[in-house]
Design a protein around this motif. Structure first.
Motif, PDB file in Angstrom:
ATOM      1  N   ALA A  35      -0.313   5.142  -0.872  1.00  0.00           N
ATOM      2  CA  ALA A  35      -0.108   6.282   0.024  1.00  0.00           C
ATOM      3  C   ALA A  35       1.330   6.795  -0.030  1.00  0.00           C
ATOM      4  O   ALA A  35       1.673   7.726   0.685  1.00  0.00           O
ATOM      5  N   GLY A  36       2.178   6.210  -0.875  1.00  0.00           N
ATOM      6  CA  GLY A  36       3.588   6.608  -0.897  1.00  0.00           C
ATOM      7  C   GLY A  36       4.335   5.933   0.239  1.00  0.00           C
ATOM      8  O   GLY A  36       3.739   5.274   1.094  1.00  0.00           O
ATOM      9  N   HIS A  37       5.660   6.100   0.251  1.00  0.00           N
ATOM     10  CA  HIS A  37       6.464   5.313   1.202  1.00  0.00           C
ATOM     11  C   HIS A  37       6.188   5.677   2.665  1.00  0.00           C
ATOM     12  O   HIS A  37       5.646   6.729   2.975  1.00  0.00           O
ATOM     13  N   VAL A  38       6.593   4.769   3.524  1.00  0.00           N
ATOM     14  CA  VAL A  38       6.451   4.963   4.970  1.00  0.00           C
ATOM     15  C   VAL A  38       7.498   5.985   5.420  1.00  0.00           C
ATOM     16  O   VAL A  38       8.669   5.871   5.057  1.00  0.00           O
ATOM     17  N   PRO A  74      -4.580   8.741  -1.199  1.00  0.00           N
ATOM     18  CA  PRO A  74      -5.177   8.156   0.012  1.00  0.00           C
ATOM     19  C   PRO A  74      -4.675   8.867   1.267  1.00  0.00           C
ATOM     20  O   PRO A  74      -3.494   9.216   1.354  1.00  0.00           O
ATOM     21  N   GLY A  75      -5.573   9.074   2.195  1.00  0.00           N
ATOM     22  CA  GLY A  75      -5.177   9.568   3.513  1.00  0.00           C
ATOM     23  C   GLY A  75      -4.790  11.029   3.571  1.00  0.00           C
ATOM     24  O   GLY A  75      -4.131  11.442   4.525  1.00  0.00           O
ATOM     25  N   CYS A  88       0.823  -1.218   0.000  1.00  0.00           N
ATOM     26  CA  CYS A  88       0.000   0.000   0.000  1.00  0.00           C
ATOM     27  C   CYS A  88       0.853   1.263   0.000  1.00  0.00           C
ATOM     28  O   CYS A  88       0.352   2.344  -0.263  1.00  0.00           O
ATOM     29  N   HIS A  89       2.132   1.118   0.344  1.00  0.00           N
ATOM     30  CA  HIS A  89       3.013   2.284   0.510  1.00  0.00           C
ATOM     31  C   HIS A  89       4.150   2.257  -0.502  1.00  0.00           C
ATOM     32  O   HIS A  89       5.313   2.385  -0.139  1.00  0.00           O
ATOM     33  N   ALA A  90       3.803   2.089  -1.769  1.00  0.00           N
ATOM     34  CA  ALA A  90       4.830   2.091  -2.812  1.00  0.00           C
ATOM     35  C   ALA A  90       5.001   3.509  -3.346  1.00  0.00           C
ATOM     36  O   ALA A  90       4.088   4.321  -3.273  1.00  0.00           O
ATOM     37  N   ASP A  91       6.164   3.776  -3.864  1.00  0.00           N
ATOM     38  CA  ASP A  91       6.402   5.042  -4.558  1.00  0.00           C
ATOM     39  C   ASP A  91       6.179   4.845  -6.048  1.00  0.00           C
ATOM     40  O   ASP A  91       6.483   3.775  -6.570  1.00  0.00           O
ATOM     41  N   PRO A  92       5.708   5.844  -6.770  1.00  0.00           N
ATOM     42  CA  PRO A  92       5.263   7.137  -6.264  1.00  0.00           C
ATOM     43  C   PRO A  92       3.860   7.043  -5.657  1.00  0.00           C
ATOM     44  O   PRO A  92       3.095   6.134  -5.995  1.00  0.00           O
ATOM     45  N   ALA A  93       3.545   8.009  -4.777  1.00  0.00           N
ATOM     46  CA  ALA A  93       2.187   8.055  -4.239  1.00  0.00           C
ATOM     47  C   ALA A  93       1.204   8.332  -5.379  1.00  0.00           C
ATOM     48  O   ALA A  93       1.534   9.027  -6.335  1.00  0.00           O
ATOM     49  N   GLY A  94       0.034   7.767  -5.266  1.00  0.00           N
ATOM     50  CA  GLY A  94      -0.982   7.939  -6.312  1.00  0.00           C
ATOM     51  C   GLY A  94      -2.322   7.496  -5.778  1.00  0.00           C
ATOM     52  O   GLY A  94      -2.450   7.230  -4.568  1.00  0.00           O
ATOM     53  N   PRO A  95      -3.313   7.394  -6.624  1.00  0.00           N
ATOM     54  CA  PRO A  95      -4.659   7.050  -6.150  1.00  0.00           C
ATOM     55  C   PRO A  95      -4.744   5.703  -5.433  1.00  0.00           C
ATOM     56  O   PRO A  95      -5.636   5.487  -4.623  1.00  0.00           O
TER      57      PRO A  95
END
Lengths: 161, 176
Positions: free
Chosen positions: A152-155, B82-83, A142-149
């Protein structure tokens, strides 16, 4: 005739052992980064349990794994951080991040029930995930780059560098 | 110009008549209108589903048949993330969630709604959520809970917004 049947059975069993969808996910990760050997520091930010989830080819198997970075929008790893996990029964686990920001719970180490919540902590700072983890065992699911729809982008620990 | 033999013309006329009869749809009297649960007032139901089922690692994925959008999960617009702090689920996302829930088993949901929400366990949506049918996510909505009342009230065309609001809250224990 009997030999033909046994050969067909053996071939069927062999073919049945392959999971092309899993193979595709492994292949999609690409090669190792130059100069980084396979091991605890490799492939930061990738979905660890694609290879280390029990289906191979990675070893050992992890219950949960991921990578934490210092801040949103940049890729400095969060070394020496702590990932805190707590489930609805109040059971908790703390995992440390290494030089690459990687962290993991080895097979059978997690000891938590889904859903559980996560927080990143370092140097007196803490950021908590807004939503629980329901089933993912790789943070990068769920936290892969790049953030997108759909990601959520990286931790990260800090919202601003 | 040669004229067609009379039997050929007769056969063609009969064939056309049969085709017209066979290809026509049912009459209005024979049609049964689809009666889904109401779209109006669905937002709190959508928010509850989003919180309990629509995370990015579950039904907040484009590959899922019950695909749920929402502020803390899968976003509809490429520009939305998201979020995002201060953001909300958009009306278009609520529309998509409604369509996803209603279109899972349209014939059965139609029957349930026509019967005033009676026996909602006929729906796979309920059985999966309650964990009475195999579900990778397990039992995410306990029978009789606020979240369950939220869903069943919607199927009875009388959304219990309070139950939905409470059902969308997932109690988190304190971190050590």
């Amino acid at each position: 005739m009997k030999r033909l049947g046994l050969t067909t059975l053996a071939a069927g069993l062999l073919i049945g052992c392959f999971d092309p969808a899993h193979d595709d996910r492994v292949d999609a990760l690409g090669p190792e980064a130059p100069g980084v050997p396979q091991g605890p520091l490799h492939r930061p930010g990738q979905p660890c349990t694609v290879c280390h989830g029990g289906e191979g080819p990675g070893s050992p198997t992890f219950d949960l794994a991921g990578t934490a970075f210092e801040s949103k929008g940049q890729l400095t790893p969060l070394a020496g951080g702590t990932i805190l996990l707590v489930d609805s029964q109040g059971r908790s686990l703390a995992l440390g991040t290494n030089e690459a920001g990687n962290f993991w719970a080895s097979e059978s180490e997690l000891g938590l029930s889904f859903p559980f919540w996560a927080a990143v902590e370092h140097g007196g700072e803490r950021i908590e995930m807004k939503t629980p983890i329901f089933r993912a065992r790789s943070c990068a699911d769920c936290h892969a780059d790049p953030a997108g729809p759909s990601s959520a982008g990286h931790v990260y620990l800090k919202a601003t560098p | 110009m040669n004229r067609l033999p009379r039997w050929t013309a007769s056969f063609a006329a009969i064939a056309l008549g049969v085709a017209a009869w066979r290809c026509s749809g049912p009459s209005d009297a024979q049609r049964t209108p689809f009666t889904p649960p109401p779209r109006a007032g669905f937002e709190p139901v959508s928010d509850m589903l989003q919180a309990r089922c629509g995370s990015l690692d579950c039904h907040g994925q484009v590959a899922r048949n019950l695909r749920l959008y929402g502020v803390n999960g899968l976003r509809l617009l490429p520009s939305d993330l998201p979020g995002t702090e201060g953001d909300t689920t958009t009306p278009a996302e609520h529309d998509r969630d409604y369509a996803a829930a209603v279109a899972l088993e349209p014939e059965i949901i139609d029957q349930v709604v026509r019967e005033g929400g009676n026996d909602p366990g006929r729906l796979t949506l309920l059985r999966k959520a309650r964990g009475t049918e195999a579900h990778v996510g397990g039992a995410v909505i306990a029978a009789g809970s606020d979240a369950d009342r939220c869903l069943t009230s919607w199927l009875a065309s009388a959304v219990d917004a309070g139950a939905c609001s409470r059902g969308a809250e997932i109690a988190r224990p304190a971190f050590p």
